[in-house]
Scaffold this motif. Structure first.
Motif, PDB file in Angstrom:
ATOM      1  N   GLU A 114       0.861  -1.190   0.000  1.00 12.90           N
ATOM      2  CA  GLU A 114       0.000   0.000   0.000  1.00 12.90           C
ATOM      3  C   GLU A 114       0.893   1.235   0.000  1.00 12.90           C
ATOM      4  N   THR A 115       1.534   1.459  -1.144  1.00 14.66           N
ATOM      5  CA  THR A 115       2.574   2.482  -1.238  1.00 14.66           C
ATOM      6  C   THR A 115       2.037   3.904  -1.222  1.00 14.66           C
ATOM      7  N   HIS A 116       0.715   4.049  -1.245  1.00 18.24           N
ATOM      8  CA  HIS A 116       0.130   5.393  -1.159  1.00 18.24           C
ATOM      9  C   HIS A 116      -0.397   5.697   0.247  1.00 18.24           C
ATOM     10  N   LYS A 117      -0.078   4.831   1.192  1.00 14.04           N
ATOM     11  CA  LYS A 117      -0.596   5.002   2.552  1.00 14.04           C
ATOM     12  C   LYS A 117       0.255   5.966   3.377  1.00 14.04           C
ATOM     13  N   TRP A 118       1.558   5.850   3.246  1.00 12.21           N
ATOM     14  CA  TRP A 118       2.474   6.665   4.041  1.00 12.21           C
ATOM     15  C   TRP A 118       3.308   7.573   3.145  1.00 12.21           C
ATOM     16  N   PHE A 119       3.495   8.804   3.590  1.00 13.13           N
ATOM     17  CA  PHE A 119       4.311   9.792   2.888  1.00 13.13           C
ATOM     18  C   PHE A 119       5.257  10.427   3.907  1.00 13.13           C
ATOM     19  N   ILE A 120       6.118  11.301   3.432  1.00 17.05           N
ATOM     20  CA  ILE A 120       6.997  12.018   4.356  1.00 17.05           C
ATOM     21  C   ILE A 120       6.155  12.784   5.372  1.00 17.05           C
ATOM     22  N   GLU A 121       5.114  13.452   4.875  1.00 11.85           N
ATOM     23  CA  GLU A 121       4.359  14.366   5.738  1.00 11.85           C
ATOM     24  C   GLU A 121       3.603  13.661   6.859  1.00 11.85           C
ATOM     25  N   ASN A 122       3.135  12.428   6.641  1.00 10.43           N
ATOM     26  CA  ASN A 122       2.375  11.763   7.709  1.00 10.43           C
ATOM     27  C   ASN A 122       3.178  10.690   8.442  1.00 10.43           C
ATOM     28  N   SER A 123       4.430  10.461   8.026  1.00 12.57           N
ATOM     29  CA  SER A 123       5.254   9.477   8.736  1.00 12.57           C
ATOM     30  C   SER A 123       6.428  10.113   9.475  1.00 12.57           C
ATOM     31  N   ARG A 124       6.527  11.451   9.412  1.00 14.67           N
ATOM     32  CA  ARG A 124       7.597  12.129  10.149  1.00 14.67           C
ATOM     33  C   ARG A 124       7.517  11.821  11.634  1.00 14.67           C
ATOM     34  N   ILE A 125       6.304  11.639  12.124  1.00 21.58           N
ATOM     35  CA  ILE A 125       6.085  11.411  13.549  1.00 21.58           C
ATOM     36  C   ILE A 125       6.667  10.089  14.007  1.00 21.58           C
ATOM     37  N   HIS A 126       6.915   9.163  13.084  1.00 22.39           N
ATOM     38  CA  HIS A 126       7.450   7.852  13.459  1.00 22.39           C
ATOM     39  C   HIS A 126       8.773   7.982  14.220  1.00 22.39           C
ATOM     40  N   ALA A 127       9.589   8.953  13.841  1.00 22.65           N
ATOM     41  CA  ALA A 127      10.896   9.117  14.488  1.00 22.65           C
ATOM     42  C   ALA A 127      10.730   9.369  15.986  1.00 22.65           C
ATOM     43  N   LYS A 128       9.855  10.291  16.343  1.00 20.02           N
ATOM     44  CA  LYS A 128       9.639  10.609  17.766  1.00 20.02           C
ATOM     45  C   LYS A 128       9.022   9.428  18.499  1.00 20.02           C
ATOM     46  N   ILE A 129       8.073   8.751  17.854  1.00 20.71           N
ATOM     47  CA  ILE A 129       7.415   7.612  18.495  1.00 20.71           C
ATOM     48  C   ILE A 129       8.434   6.538  18.850  1.00 20.71           C
ATOM     49  N   ILE A 130       9.302   6.219  17.895  1.00 20.18           N
ATOM     50  CA  ILE A 130      10.282   5.149  18.101  1.00 20.18           C
ATOM     51  C   ILE A 130      11.300   5.529  19.171  1.00 20.18           C
ATOM     52  N   ILE A 131      11.881   6.695  19.030  1.00 19.82           N
ATOM     53  CA  ILE A 131      12.948   7.087  19.958  1.00 19.82           C
ATOM     54  C   ILE A 131      12.407   7.277  21.374  1.00 19.82           C
ATOM     55  N   GLU A 132      11.195   7.794  21.497  1.00 18.63           N
ATOM     56  CA  GLU A 132      10.602   7.928  22.830  1.00 18.63           C
ATOM     57  C   GLU A 132      10.326   6.561  23.448  1.00 18.63           C
ATOM     58  N   HIS A 133       9.951   5.584  22.619  1.00 16.66           N
ATOM     59  CA  HIS A 133       9.729   4.231  23.137  1.00 16.66           C
ATOM     60  C   HIS A 133      11.041   3.621  23.613  1.00 16.66           C
ATOM     61  N   ILE A 134      12.101   3.781  22.825  1.00 18.33           N
ATOM     62  CA  ILE A 134      13.418   3.267  23.227  1.00 18.33           C
ATOM     63  C   ILE A 134      13.872   3.942  24.517  1.00 18.33           C
ATOM     64  N   GLU A 135      13.615   5.238  24.606  1.00 20.22           N
ATOM     65  CA  GLU A 135      13.997   5.994  25.812  1.00 20.22           C
ATOM     66  C   GLU A 135      13.238   5.468  27.026  1.00 20.22           C
ATOM     67  N   THR A 136      11.959   5.174  26.841  1.00 16.35           N
ATOM     68  CA  THR A 136      11.150   4.640  27.944  1.00 16.35           C
ATOM     69  C   THR A 136      11.692   3.304  28.414  1.00 16.35           C
ATOM     70  N   LEU A 137      12.059   2.438  27.469  1.00 15.23           N
ATOM     71  CA  LEU A 137      12.623   1.136  27.815  1.00 15.23           C
ATOM     72  C   LEU A 137      13.933   1.282  28.560  1.00 15.23           C
ATOM     73  N   SER A 138      14.745   2.235  28.125  1.00 13.32           N
ATOM     74  CA  SER A 138      16.035   2.469  28.780  1.00 13.32           C
ATOM     75  C   SER A 138      15.835   2.941  30.207  1.00 13.32           C
ATOM     76  N   THR A 139      14.824   3.794  30.406  1.00  9.94           N
ATOM     77  CA  THR A 139      14.537   4.313  31.750  1.00  9.94           C
ATOM     78  C   THR A 139      14.073   3.208  32.684  1.00  9.94           C
ATOM     79  N   LYS A 140      13.265   2.271  32.153  1.00 10.29           N
ATOM     80  CA  LYS A 140      12.743   1.175  32.971  1.00 10.29           C
ATOM     81  C   LYS A 140      13.849   0.273  33.475  1.00 10.29           C
TER      82      LYS A 140
END
Length: 326
Positions: free
Chosen positions: A298-324
């Protein structure tokens, strides 16, 4: 030589760069591996391409993207992401392809075309521009056939068949015609794609109506030879004189790489990779997906504009795991 990092990011496109910026903010030891040039997919876009999105929607980490027009072109995007990467001194290694990802107990061994890495977390942000959807017809391997379009000049004064009805196909057909090429479009469906840029779609429809560009709808290529091409149409097979075939029939992610990395895919045509949308973590703990690759076919589902948030989601999750763990 073995390298040890907290996070390894695969792909130095806009989303991979965004992930690197988030890592740098936290002073994490990270590395980005890119098999080609910086923002390799954008680099391989047509030279005169204009984005559908406005410049502010292509920005990452709130770094301003100033363009001459509301909708930037390819060169402006390359300049923007290059400036973001260089001015922030991001740790990016270009022309280094990742070959395998192997999960150990608490980390990963990533083997590239140059060395091996031991890393705690891996983010795949490699996009889907790698593998073209083939026509699977005789003659597709001829030198005159391409699945990527760069510019129109080589096709001036030539008989050119453009296969497809998406944005890339329409842009190529119009540019080649305007540069003096004799353009014929072969379209599997009954009309020009509905997702074609709204300011371009009327243009191609009018060029077809007036006969400047010939179009065969509900049709497909069946054979390509050195000087001709055969097309199956609703009225039967026809053979046309032909110098070049520009087959812009779409692209897909490297599913084999995902599967070999242990990521599960859906069994339907979409082949959606399995991940948690709240964290972007796949079924392999510590292995994340970011950007357009999340959409599978589904190559029309994600674009730069709506997937930019993925970076923050991932890194914040890794940070949460590190804190735990502390």
């Amino acid at each position: 030589m073995t390298n040890v990092y907290k996070v390894l990011i695969i792909g130095a496109g806009p989303i991979g760069i965004a992930c690197a910026l988030e890592c740098k903010k936290r002073n994490w030891h990270y590395v980005v591996l890119e098999k080609g040039a910086l923002t390799n997919s954008l680099f391989n876009y047509p030279k005169n391409m204009t984005f559908f999105s406005t410049s502010e929607k292509l920005e990452i980490d709130d770094i301003p993207f100033i363009s001459n027009n509301p909708k930037p072109n390819r060169d402006e995007a390359l300049e923007y992401y290059r400036r973001v990467a260089t001015s922030n001194e991001l740790n990016i290694r270009l022309y280094e392809e990742v070959m395998t990802i192997k999960k150990l107990e608490d980390n990963f061994v990533v083997t590239s075309s140059k060395t091996k890495y031991h890393v705690n977390k891996v983010i795949i942000a490699s996009g889907f521009y790698d593998i073209p959807t083939l026509l699977n017809v005789p003659g597709e391997d001829l030198p005159k056939v391409t699945h990527y379009y760069n510019e129109a000049h080589p096709y001036a004064m030539q008989d050119v068949v453009v296969v497809g009805a998406s944005n890339s196909s329409v842009d190529a057909a119009l540019e080649i015609w305007r540069k003096g090429g004799n353009v014929t479009m072969v379209i599997r469906g009954s009309e020009i794609g509905e997702r074609v840029k709204y300011w371009v779609r009327p243009d191609i429809i009018n060029r077809i109506k007036e006969g400047s560009i010939k179009a065969y709808y509900n049709s497909e290529v069946v054979e390509i030879v050195d000087t001709e091409i055969t097309i199956k149409t609703p009225d039967g097979k026809i053979t046309l004189p032909n110098d070049f075939v520009v087959a812009l029939t779409g692209y897909s992610p490297n599913f084999e790489f995902l599967i070999n990395s242990g990521i599960k895919l859906s069994n339907d045509k979409a082949r959606l990779p399995q991940y948690d949308p709240d964290t972007m973590e796949t079924n392999i703990l510590g292995l994340y997906l970011a950007g357009v690759i999340c959409g599978g076919m589904e190559t029309h589902k994600w674009f730069i504009e709506n997937s930019r948030i993925h970076a923050k989601i991932i890194i914040e999750h890794i940070e949460t795991l590190s804190t735990k763990k502390i």
